[in-house]
Write a protein that holds these residues in place. Structure first.
Motif, PDB file in Angstrom:
ATOM      1  N   VAL A 100       0.904  -1.076  -0.131  1.00  0.00           N
ATOM      2  CA  VAL A 100       0.050   0.088   0.067  1.00  0.00           C
ATOM      3  C   VAL A 100       0.778   1.023   0.049  1.00  0.00           C
ATOM      4  CG1 VAL A 100      -1.858   1.155   1.331  1.00  0.00           C
ATOM      5  CG2 VAL A 100      -1.664  -1.264   1.396  1.00  0.00           C
ATOM      6  N   ASN A 101       0.498   2.128  -0.864  1.00  0.00           N
ATOM      7  CA  ASN A 101       1.190   3.533  -0.852  1.00  0.00           C
ATOM      8  C   ASN A 101       0.280   4.564  -1.000  1.00  0.00           C
ATOM      9  OD1 ASN A 101       3.481   5.134  -0.588  1.00  0.00           O
ATOM     10  ND2 ASN A 101       3.891   4.833  -2.850  1.00  0.00           N
ATOM     11  N   VAL A 102       0.630   5.694  -0.352  1.00  0.00           N
ATOM     12  CA  VAL A 102      -0.359   7.027  -0.690  1.00  0.00           C
ATOM     13  C   VAL A 102       0.663   8.030  -0.851  1.00  0.00           C
ATOM     14  CG1 VAL A 102      -1.646   8.501   0.545  1.00  0.00           C
ATOM     15  CG2 VAL A 102      -1.751   6.224   1.219  1.00  0.00           C
ATOM     16  N   ASN A 103       0.283   8.727  -2.003  1.00  0.00           N
ATOM     17  CA  ASN A 103       1.008  10.035  -2.622  1.00  0.00           C
ATOM     18  C   ASN A 103      -0.155  11.047  -2.588  1.00  0.00           C
ATOM     19  OD1 ASN A 103       3.662   9.456  -2.836  1.00  0.00           O
ATOM     20  ND2 ASN A 103       2.920   7.855  -4.300  1.00  0.00           N
ATOM     21  N   ALA A 104       0.288  12.413  -2.344  1.00  0.00           N
ATOM     22  CA  ALA A 104      -0.658  13.420  -2.281  1.00  0.00           C
ATOM     23  C   ALA A 104       0.039  14.682  -3.014  1.00  0.00           C
ATOM     24  CB  ALA A 104      -1.237  14.092  -0.927  1.00  0.00           C
ATOM     25  N   ASN A 105      -0.630  15.247  -4.025  1.00  0.00           N
ATOM     26  CA  ASN A 105       0.156  16.362  -4.761  1.00  0.00           C
ATOM     27  C   ASN A 105      -1.143  17.611  -4.790  1.00  0.00           C
ATOM     28  OD1 ASN A 105       2.208  14.796  -5.875  1.00  0.00           O
ATOM     29  ND2 ASN A 105       0.549  13.535  -6.891  1.00  0.00           N
ATOM     30  N   PRO A 106      -0.627  18.737  -4.694  1.00  0.00           N
ATOM     31  CA  PRO A 106      -1.579  20.102  -4.726  1.00  0.00           C
ATOM     32  C   PRO A 106      -1.920  20.265  -6.031  1.00  0.00           C
ATOM     33  CG  PRO A 106       0.762  20.492  -4.356  1.00  0.00           C
ATOM     34  CD  PRO A 106       0.922  19.185  -4.220  1.00  0.00           C
TER      35      PRO A 106
ATOM     36  N   ASP B  37      -7.381  22.507  -3.562  1.00  0.00           N
ATOM     37  CA  ASP B  37      -7.506  21.286  -4.233  1.00  0.00           C
ATOM     38  C   ASP B  37      -6.426  20.488  -3.994  1.00  0.00           C
ATOM     39  OD1 ASP B  37     -10.101  22.276  -4.305  1.00  0.00           O
ATOM     40  OD2 ASP B  37     -10.114  22.315  -6.596  1.00  0.00           O
ATOM     41  N   TYR B  38      -6.422  18.929  -3.746  1.00  0.00           N
ATOM     42  CA  TYR B  38      -5.395  18.227  -3.554  1.00  0.00           C
ATOM     43  C   TYR B  38      -5.767  16.859  -4.452  1.00  0.00           C
ATOM     44  CZ  TYR B  38      -3.775  21.334  -0.151  1.00  0.00           C
ATOM     45  OH  TYR B  38      -3.150  22.414   0.286  1.00  0.00           O
ATOM     46  N   ASP B  39      -4.886  16.319  -4.936  1.00  0.00           N
ATOM     47  CA  ASP B  39      -4.954  14.825  -5.766  1.00  0.00           C
ATOM     48  C   ASP B  39      -4.463  13.890  -4.799  1.00  0.00           C
ATOM     49  OD1 ASP B  39      -5.762  13.309  -7.690  1.00  0.00           O
ATOM     50  OD2 ASP B  39      -3.695  13.124  -8.680  1.00  0.00           O
TER      51      ASP B  39
ATOM     52  N   GLN C  78     -10.324  23.060   3.170  1.00  0.00           N
ATOM     53  CA  GLN C  78     -10.611  24.310   3.511  1.00  0.00           C
ATOM     54  C   GLN C  78     -10.355  24.592   5.116  1.00  0.00           C
ATOM     55  OE1 GLN C  78     -12.757  26.944   0.677  1.00  0.00           O
ATOM     56  NE2 GLN C  78     -13.887  24.896   0.904  1.00  0.00           N
ATOM     57  N   GLY C  79      -9.674  25.711   5.376  1.00  0.00           N
ATOM     58  CA  GLY C  79     -10.209  26.003   6.929  1.00  0.00           C
ATOM     59  C   GLY C  79      -9.396  25.468   7.886  1.00  0.00           C
ATOM     60  N   PHE C  80      -8.417  24.384   7.436  1.00  0.00           N
ATOM     61  CA  PHE C  80      -7.689  23.758   8.780  1.00  0.00           C
ATOM     62  C   PHE C  80      -6.468  24.414   8.896  1.00  0.00           C
ATOM     63  CE2 PHE C  80     -10.769  20.367   7.215  1.00  0.00           C
ATOM     64  CZ  PHE C  80     -10.960  19.562   8.383  1.00  0.00           C
ATOM     65  N   PRO C  81      -5.748  24.270   9.953  1.00  0.00           N
ATOM     66  CA  PRO C  81      -4.429  24.696  10.362  1.00  0.00           C
ATOM     67  C   PRO C  81      -3.503  24.158   9.431  1.00  0.00           C
ATOM     68  CG  PRO C  81      -5.636  24.325  12.426  1.00  0.00           C
ATOM     69  CD  PRO C  81      -6.614  23.727  11.075  1.00  0.00           C
ATOM     70  N   GLN C  82      -2.418  24.660   9.038  1.00  0.00           N
ATOM     71  CA  GLN C  82      -1.323  23.933   8.180  1.00  0.00           C
ATOM     72  C   GLN C  82      -0.857  22.747   8.773  1.00  0.00           C
ATOM     73  OE1 GLN C  82      -0.877  25.007   5.331  1.00  0.00           O
ATOM     74  NE2 GLN C  82       0.513  23.203   4.690  1.00  0.00           N
ATOM     75  N   GLU C  83      -0.881  22.541  10.054  1.00  0.00           N
ATOM     76  CA  GLU C  83      -0.193  21.551  10.825  1.00  0.00           C
ATOM     77  C   GLU C  83      -1.265  20.072  10.737  1.00  0.00           C
ATOM     78  OE1 GLU C  83      -2.240  24.005  14.258  1.00  0.00           O
ATOM     79  OE2 GLU C  83      -0.574  24.497  12.630  1.00  0.00           O
ATOM     80  N   HIS C  84      -2.316  20.511  10.568  1.00  0.00           N
ATOM     81  CA  HIS C  84      -3.335  19.349   9.973  1.00  0.00           C
ATOM     82  C   HIS C  84      -3.352  18.988   8.540  1.00  0.00           C
ATOM     83  CE1 HIS C  84      -5.843  20.620  13.899  1.00  0.00           C
ATOM     84  NE2 HIS C  84      -4.606  20.309  14.189  1.00  0.00           N
ATOM     85  N   MET C  85      -2.772  19.422   7.561  1.00  0.00           N
ATOM     86  CA  MET C  85      -2.712  19.261   6.430  1.00  0.00           C
ATOM     87  C   MET C  85      -2.183  17.715   6.096  1.00  0.00           C
ATOM     88  SD  MET C  85      -4.941  21.475   4.763  1.00  0.00           S
ATOM     89  CE  MET C  85      -4.405  21.094   3.265  1.00  0.00           C
TER      90      MET C  85
ATOM     91  N   LEU D  51      -4.209  14.777   4.470  1.00  0.00           N
ATOM     92  CA  LEU D  51      -3.943  14.141   2.970  1.00  0.00           C
ATOM     93  C   LEU D  51      -3.426  12.668   3.159  1.00  0.00           C
ATOM     94  CD1 LEU D  51      -1.978  17.365   1.754  1.00  0.00           C
ATOM     95  CD2 LEU D  51      -4.187  16.384   0.891  1.00  0.00           C
ATOM     96  N   PHE D  52      -2.832  12.015   4.030  1.00  0.00           N
ATOM     97  CA  PHE D  52      -2.228  11.079   4.215  1.00  0.00           C
ATOM     98  C   PHE D  52      -2.870  10.066   5.080  1.00  0.00           C
ATOM     99  CE2 PHE D  52       0.940  13.428   2.267  1.00  0.00           C
ATOM    100  CZ  PHE D  52       1.638  12.567   1.263  1.00  0.00           C
TER     101      PHE D  52
END
Length: 168
Positions: A59-65, A70-72, A102-109, A113-114
Motif C-alpha cells: 500500500v502506498n499513498v501520495n498527495a499532490n497539490p 484542491d489536492y490529488d 479548507q479552513g484547517f490549520p497548516q499542521e493538520h494538512m 492528506l495521508f
C-alpha cells in the motif's frame, strides 16, 4: 417558543462572518488512474489447490497539490499471489481522489492528506481489487482494513531517519 441556536452554530456563524473559512474536507471526484490484472499461468493457475496461496499486499499513498485548496490523493494497492513459486495473479490499482480542503490549520494538512483522504478512498479501491480478482477467475481478494495513521507515523519516522543520516 422559538428554538435557540446552539453554541456550536454560533461559533460556526462567527467563523463565516469573520475572515476565516469553516473547516471542510470535500471529495470532488474519485477515479481509477491505473488498473492492471495479470494471471500469467491461466488457465492452469485457476485449478483448485490444497493450500492457500501466499499473497503479498503493498500500500502506498501520495498527495499532490492541484492549486488553491484542491489536492490529488493517490492510493496505490498492489497484490501478488503465489503458490509453489508460481505467480497466480498480480493486481495493481492506483485509485485517486480530488479533495478540497479548507479552513484547517497548516499542521493538520499532512494528516488529512495521508490519513483521512486515503481512509475515504480505501473502501472503493478495496472493492475494485475484489472485483478484479473475482473477474480473473479467483476468489475475491478482500483486503483487510488499513491503519493509515500508523502508515503515516512510519513514513514520518523514516523521513526523520533519512534526514539524520544526511546530516551526519
Amino acid at each position: 417558543m422559538a428554538d435557540q441556536p446552539s453554541g456550536n452554530n454560533d461559533a460556526k456563524q462567527a467563523e463565516t462572518n469573520g475572515n476565516t473559512v469553516p473547516a471542510s474536507l470535500n471529495v470532488l471526484t474519485q477515479y481509477i488512474k491505473d488498473l492492471s490484472f495479470e494471471s500469467p499461468g491461466a488457465p492452469q493457475s485457476l485449478r483448485a489447490r490444497d493450500k492457500a496461496p501466499s499473497i503479498n499486499i503493498n500500500v502506498n499513498v501520495n498527495a499532490n497539490p492541484l492549486g488553491g485548496t484542491d489536492y490529488d490523493v493517490l492510493l496505490t494497492l498492489t497484490a501478488k499471489a503465489e503458490a509453489d513459486n508460481v505467480v497466480l495473479f498480480n493486481v495493481e490499482l492506483i485509485y485517486g481522489g480530488v479533495f478540497r480542503i479548507q479552513g484547517f490549520p497548516q499542521e493538520h494538512m499532512l494528516p488529512l492528506l495521508f490519513i483521512e483522504c486515503p481512509r475515504l478512498l480505501f473502501p472503493f479501491a478495496r472493492q475494485i481489487i475484489a472485483d478484479a480478482t473475482r473477474n480473473g477467475g479467483f476468489p475475491p481478494l478482500m483486503i483487510d482494513p488499513i491503519d493509515f495513521a500508523r502508515m503515516f507515523q512510519q513514513r514520518l519516522a523514516e523521513e526523520e531517519a533519512r534526514r539524520k543520516v544526511q546530516v551526519s
